[in-house]
Scaffold this motif. Structure first.
Motif, PDB file in Angstrom:
ATOM      1  N   GLN A  14       5.470   0.591  -7.065  1.00 27.54           N
ATOM      2  CA  GLN A  14       6.729   1.515  -7.134  1.00 27.54           C
ATOM      3  C   GLN A  14       6.490   2.555  -6.075  1.00 27.54           C
ATOM      4  N   ALA A  15       7.287   2.850  -5.692  1.00 24.32           N
ATOM      5  CA  ALA A  15       7.386   3.388  -4.102  1.00 24.32           C
ATOM      6  C   ALA A  15       8.015   4.981  -3.754  1.00 24.32           C
ATOM      7  N   GLU A  16       7.467   6.034  -3.153  1.00 25.45           N
ATOM      8  CA  GLU A  16       7.595   7.100  -3.571  1.00 25.45           C
ATOM      9  C   GLU A  16       7.001   7.721  -1.938  1.00 25.45           C
ATOM     10  N   VAL A  17       8.461   8.836  -1.478  1.00 25.30           N
ATOM     11  CA  VAL A  17       7.992   9.383  -0.648  1.00 25.30           C
ATOM     12  C   VAL A  17       8.690  10.114  -0.491  1.00 25.30           C
ATOM     13  N   ARG A  18       7.571  11.984  -0.734  1.00 24.02           N
ATOM     14  CA  ARG A  18       7.274  12.578  -0.862  1.00 24.02           C
ATOM     15  C   ARG A  18       7.089  13.796   0.396  1.00 24.02           C
ATOM     16  N   GLN A  24      -1.607  16.894  -0.112  1.00 24.12           N
ATOM     17  CA  GLN A  24      -0.825  17.679  -1.016  1.00 24.12           C
ATOM     18  C   GLN A  24       0.989  17.568  -0.468  1.00 24.12           C
ATOM     19  N   ALA A  25       0.653  16.762  -1.913  1.00 24.68           N
ATOM     20  CA  ALA A  25       2.177  16.442  -1.897  1.00 24.68           C
ATOM     21  C   ALA A  25       3.023  17.208  -2.390  1.00 24.68           C
ATOM     22  N   GLY A  26       4.958  16.813  -1.454  1.00 27.29           N
ATOM     23  CA  GLY A  26       5.233  17.837  -2.542  1.00 27.29           C
ATOM     24  C   GLY A  26       6.230  17.051  -3.193  1.00 27.29           C
ATOM     25  N   GLU A  27       7.617  17.934  -3.146  1.00 29.75           N
ATOM     26  CA  GLU A  27       8.974  17.248  -3.445  1.00 29.75           C
ATOM     27  C   GLU A  27       9.225  15.715  -2.931  1.00 29.75           C
ATOM     28  N   VAL A  28       9.659  15.187  -4.639  1.00 23.19           N
ATOM     29  CA  VAL A  28      10.210  13.614  -4.174  1.00 23.19           C
ATOM     30  C   VAL A  28      10.881  13.296  -3.126  1.00 23.19           C
ATOM     31  N   VAL A  29      11.192  12.656  -1.873  1.00 22.19           N
ATOM     32  CA  VAL A  29      13.153  12.856  -2.011  1.00 22.19           C
ATOM     33  C   VAL A  29      12.982  11.170  -1.594  1.00 22.19           C
ATOM     34  N   TYR A  30      13.127  10.492  -2.628  1.00 20.32           N
ATOM     35  CA  TYR A  30      12.983   8.653  -2.177  1.00 20.32           C
ATOM     36  C   TYR A  30      11.849   8.135  -3.269  1.00 20.32           C
ATOM     37  N   ARG A  31      12.854   7.550  -4.256  1.00 22.22           N
ATOM     38  CA  ARG A  31      11.651   6.364  -5.369  1.00 22.22           C
ATOM     39  C   ARG A  31      12.407   5.625  -5.264  1.00 22.22           C
ATOM     40  N   ALA A  32      11.384   4.220  -5.693  1.00 21.39           N
ATOM     41  CA  ALA A  32      12.304   2.910  -5.856  1.00 21.39           C
ATOM     42  C   ALA A  32      11.302   2.248  -6.621  1.00 21.39           C
ATOM     43  N   THR A  33      11.777   1.142  -7.318  1.00 24.86           N
ATOM     44  CA  THR A  33      10.713  -0.287  -8.128  1.00 24.86           C
ATOM     45  C   THR A  33      11.244  -0.880  -7.482  1.00 24.86           C
ATOM     46  N   VAL A  34       9.776  -2.091  -7.045  1.00 25.06           N
ATOM     47  CA  VAL A  34      10.937  -3.071  -7.581  1.00 25.06           C
ATOM     48  C   VAL A  34       9.939  -4.212  -7.626  1.00 25.06           C
ATOM     49  N   ALA A  50      12.560  16.542  10.071  1.00 24.05           N
ATOM     50  CA  ALA A  50      11.834  16.773  11.002  1.00 24.05           C
ATOM     51  C   ALA A  50      10.938  17.327   9.724  1.00 24.05           C
ATOM     52  N   GLY A  51       9.631  16.523   9.677  1.00 25.80           N
ATOM     53  CA  GLY A  51       8.626  16.945   8.631  1.00 25.80           C
ATOM     54  C   GLY A  51       7.251  16.549   8.330  1.00 25.80           C
ATOM     55  N   HIS A  52       6.397  16.844   8.173  1.00 29.04           N
ATOM     56  CA  HIS A  52       5.367  15.577   7.053  1.00 29.04           C
ATOM     57  C   HIS A  52       5.762  15.865   5.308  1.00 29.04           C
ATOM     58  N   TYR A  53       5.427  14.035   5.737  1.00 27.15           N
ATOM     59  CA  TYR A  53       5.904  13.336   4.981  1.00 27.15           C
ATOM     60  C   TYR A  53       4.671  12.113   4.149  1.00 27.15           C
ATOM     61  N   ALA A  54       4.245  11.575   3.074  1.00 25.90           N
ATOM     62  CA  ALA A  54       4.057  10.958   2.786  1.00 25.90           C
ATOM     63  C   ALA A  54       4.460   9.840   2.227  1.00 25.90           C
ATOM     64  N   PHE A  55       3.793   8.532   2.181  1.00 17.97           N
ATOM     65  CA  PHE A  55       4.139   7.855   2.341  1.00 17.97           C
ATOM     66  C   PHE A  55       3.820   6.591   1.213  1.00 17.97           C
ATOM     67  N   ASP A  56       3.768   6.916  -0.084  1.00 15.88           N
ATOM     68  CA  ASP A  56       2.871   6.483  -1.300  1.00 15.88           C
ATOM     69  C   ASP A  56       3.764   5.426  -2.398  1.00 15.88           C
ATOM     70  N   ALA A  57       2.425   4.165  -2.394  1.00 19.56           N
ATOM     71  CA  ALA A  57       2.850   3.002  -2.708  1.00 19.56           C
ATOM     72  C   ALA A  57       2.034   2.708  -4.907  1.00 19.56           C
ATOM     73  N   ARG A  58       2.380   2.416  -5.511  1.00 16.50           N
ATOM     74  CA  ARG A  58       1.060   2.135  -6.411  1.00 16.50           C
ATOM     75  C   ARG A  58       2.109   0.175  -6.751  1.00 16.50           C
ATOM     76  N   ALA A  59       1.073  -1.048  -7.294  1.00 14.69           N
ATOM     77  CA  ALA A  59       0.954  -2.125  -7.462  1.00 14.69           C
ATOM     78  C   ALA A  59       0.579  -1.917  -9.237  1.00 14.69           C
ATOM     79  N   LEU A  60       1.750  -2.091  -9.611  1.00 12.97           N
ATOM     80  CA  LEU A  60       1.766  -1.897 -11.728  1.00 12.97           C
ATOM     81  C   LEU A  60       0.593  -3.609 -11.368  1.00 12.97           C
ATOM     82  N   ASP A  61       0.279  -4.099 -12.531  1.00 17.84           N
ATOM     83  CA  ASP A  61      -0.018  -5.856 -13.205  1.00 17.84           C
ATOM     84  C   ASP A  61       1.464  -5.874 -14.341  1.00 17.84           C
TER      85      ASP A  61
END
Length: 77
Positions: A14-18, A24-34, A50-61
């Motif tokens: 699962q990937a998100e860009v916030r 201090q993550a804010g609004e999700v601007v992109y989300r995908a699950t592969v 322009a601005g600061h973004y957090a690229f977050d990824a989670r691996a699930l079993d």
């Protein structure tokens, strides 16, 4: 997608860009699950503001437990 040794049981990512940062993550601007069995590709997020973004990824079993996670802060000028 190739995984590091020890994560062979991962079934999806699962990937998100916030807006904001990993701390201090804010609004999700992109989300995908592969799923690891799918041959499709994730779309690339288009970040036009322009601005600061957090690229977050989670691996699930197979039981949907998070087995790995990573977050990276970037700044778009």
């Amino acid at each position: 997608m190739r995984l590091v040794p020890g994560l062979e049981g991962v079934t999806s990512v699962q990937a998100e860009v916030r807006r904001g940062t990993c701390a201090q993550a804010g609004e999700v601007v992109y989300r995908a699950t592969v799923t690891m069995t799918a041959r499709g590709a994730m779309t690339t997020p288009t970040l036009t503001r322009a601005g600061h973004y957090a690229f977050d990824a989670r691996a699930l079993d197979g039981s949907c437990a998070v087995v790995a996670r990573g977050c990276e802060d970037i700044e778009i000028p």
